[in-house]
Design a protein around this motif. Structure first.
Motif, mmCIF file in Angstrom:
data_model
loop_
_atom_site.group_PDB
_atom_site.id
_atom_site.type_symbol
_atom_site.label_atom_id
_atom_site.label_comp_id
_atom_site.label_asym_id
_atom_site.label_seq_id
_atom_site.Cartn_x
_atom_site.Cartn_y
_atom_site.Cartn_z
ATOM 1 N N UNK A 1 -13.850 64.916 23.264
ATOM 2 C CA UNK A 1 -14.439 64.795 24.043
ATOM 3 C C UNK A 1 -15.558 65.743 25.024
ATOM 4 N N UNK A 2 -15.625 66.995 24.908
ATOM 5 C CA UNK A 2 -16.522 68.257 24.919
ATOM 6 C C UNK A 2 -17.744 67.177 24.622
ATOM 7 N N UNK A 3 -18.194 66.634 23.703
ATOM 8 C CA UNK A 3 -19.571 65.806 23.288
ATOM 9 C C UNK A 3 -19.834 65.052 24.313
ATOM 10 N N UNK A 4 -19.135 64.167 24.742
ATOM 11 C CA UNK A 4 -19.003 63.467 25.661
ATOM 12 C C UNK A 4 -19.555 63.837 26.747
ATOM 13 N N UNK B 1 -9.661 57.184 28.805
ATOM 14 C CA UNK B 1 -10.037 57.382 30.370
ATOM 15 C C UNK B 1 -10.406 58.884 30.122
ATOM 16 N N UNK B 2 -10.268 59.942 29.682
ATOM 17 C CA UNK B 2 -10.639 61.276 29.562
ATOM 18 C C UNK B 2 -12.119 61.461 29.085
ATOM 19 N N UNK B 3 -12.362 60.853 28.473
ATOM 20 C CA UNK B 3 -13.987 61.107 27.752
ATOM 21 C C UNK B 3 -14.451 60.009 29.092
ATOM 22 N N UNK B 4 -13.786 58.923 29.816
ATOM 23 C CA UNK B 4 -14.918 57.992 30.638
ATOM 24 C C UNK B 4 -15.474 59.991 31.885
#
Length: 409
Positions: A46-49, A101-104
């Motif tokens: 998530x942080x990387x994205x 969705x959070x990644x988007x």
């Protein structure tokens, strides 16, 4: 600086936005951990994205920022970010919120941030008008951002306890509106130096920016140092919430409060940077700050429940002083040292390599945390942060009292 109306508006807008961003940086991993029961690797992903767009869009963003008026571009970025952030609470309310969705959300807001942050760095000298005031302007902005980082995580923890982490993102959505309103009220000349053209000319402009950074010994050293230190810094930050909650045994609210307390270092760093630069010189002061601040990272992996949590706070404060004070000195140097027509591309080139390593650090921390354990990974990242200072110690910076004001002929 606050007597300058244009700067005051920029400062208010960016400070408000910084509060929202600070809440989101804690809220997103908390949503993943508490609401969606994400794994350590997923939290690192998530942080990387969020930082991946710097790798994909960093160089073109610099060329576009040099071609286009910056304020309309910043306003467009705020609109995109507002819509994206609001989508998460809506999806949660509808019962369809997922890690994907959070990644988007992280990806799209990260893409908007690439253009906004590059534009902001180029727009600031137009607002200040006098390069001699850039250190004070950057110190004020970095200081208020650090204050937001102090209050934001604690606010995020409180919101999580009260209404859930998902709705904490609504705070960030409101701040985009405030930032946009302040930008609209600023009356400053937004001069565009580069002229747009076809795709080949854009590629040529990008190469000019890359070549300028590669050949300049100071910008090259700062870029390499930033890239290496960000791997370690983002690595431990990416798993810090998981480390505190699952390894040390704190609650989500306590983790937010601890991160808030750690952020005090940023406030101190912003306040100290101009003083240290005047007393020791910009070059020597920068080396002093980095050599003294980075080793504090070694205290964080020693954290234990109870009184041992003080090691987390002290370590984070020390690191924060070094990072923010260094950013004030380096940012002011880059804005005054770089030719105006190249500033957007130079900022984007340096950010590409500085921020482009952040996804690597986050993914590395997530993978190592899964295979070696959270505490062992925190040790690896802390040692890496200290080792990155060697880049500055072997550069031409060590031979100077002050960083140069102009590019050597």
């Amino acid at each position: 600086m606050l007597r300058n109306r244009n700067f005051r508006l920029l400062w208010i807008g960016e400070t408000t936005s910084a509060f929202g961003t600070s809440v989101s940086r804690v809220a997103l991993p908390l949503i993943a951990v508490v609401t969606l029961d994400a794994s350590t690797f997923e939290v690192g992903l998530l942080t990387a994205t969020a930082w991946l767009p710097w790798l994909l869009l960093g160089l073109p963003a610099g060329a576009w920022v040099d071609r286009l008026p910056r304020r309309p571009l910043m306003l467009a970025c705020n609109v995109v970010s507002l819509a994206t952030v609001l989508s998460a609470p809506i999806a949660y309310w509808a019962g369809v919120l997922t890690i994907a969705h959070l990644l988007l959300v992280a990806l799209l807001t990260g893409a908007a941030s690439v253009f906004f942050q590059t534009s902001y760095q180029v727009f600031l000298p137009s607002v200040v008008n006098d390069n001699r005031q850039l250190p004070a302007a950057n110190a004020a902005l970095q200081g208020s951002e650090s204050v937001a980082q102090v209050a934001g995580p604690g606010l995020a923890g409180a919101i999580t306890q009260a209404v859930g982490a998902v709705f904490g993102l609504g705070v960030n959505a409101i701040t985009f509106l405030v930032s946009s309103w302040c930008l609209l009220l600023i009356k400053a000349k937004d001069e565009v130096h580069a002229v747009g053209g076809h795709r080949a000319s854009m590629m040529k402009e990008i190469r000019v920016g890359l070549r300028f950074v590669r050949r300049d010994p100071y910008l090259r050293a700062f870029t390499l140092f930033g890239a290496l230190s960000n791997i370690a810094l983002t690595g431990y930050q990416a798993i810090l919430v998981v480390f505190l909650v699952r390894e040390v045994g704190t609650s989500a609210a306590t983790a937010g409060l601890l991160i808030s307390a750690m952020s005090v270092g940023g406030v101190l760093g912003a306040s100290l940077a101009p003083l240290v630069a005047r007393r020791f010189g910009t070059a020597r002061g920068l080396l002093l700050i980095q050599c003294l601040g980075s080793p504090f990272a070694l205290l964080i992996p020693m954290s234990t429940p109870g009184a041992g949590l003080s090691l987390t706070v002290v370590g984070g404060v020390g690191v924060g002083v070094g990072v923010v004070a260094g950013n004030v000195i380096k940012g002011s140097f880059r804005q005054s040292y770089t030719p105006a027509a190249l500033l957007g591309r130079v900022v984007a080139t340096m950010h590409l390599l500085n921020y482009g390593t952040i996804p690597l650090g986050a993914l590395l921390a997530g993978a190592l945390g899964t295979s070696l354990g959270l505490r062992a990974t925190m040790w690896i990242m802390a040692v890496g942060l200290v080792a990155a200072v060697v880049v500055l110690l072997v550069s031409p910076i060590r031979r100077r009292r002050d960083l140069p004001l102009t590019v050597a002929a």
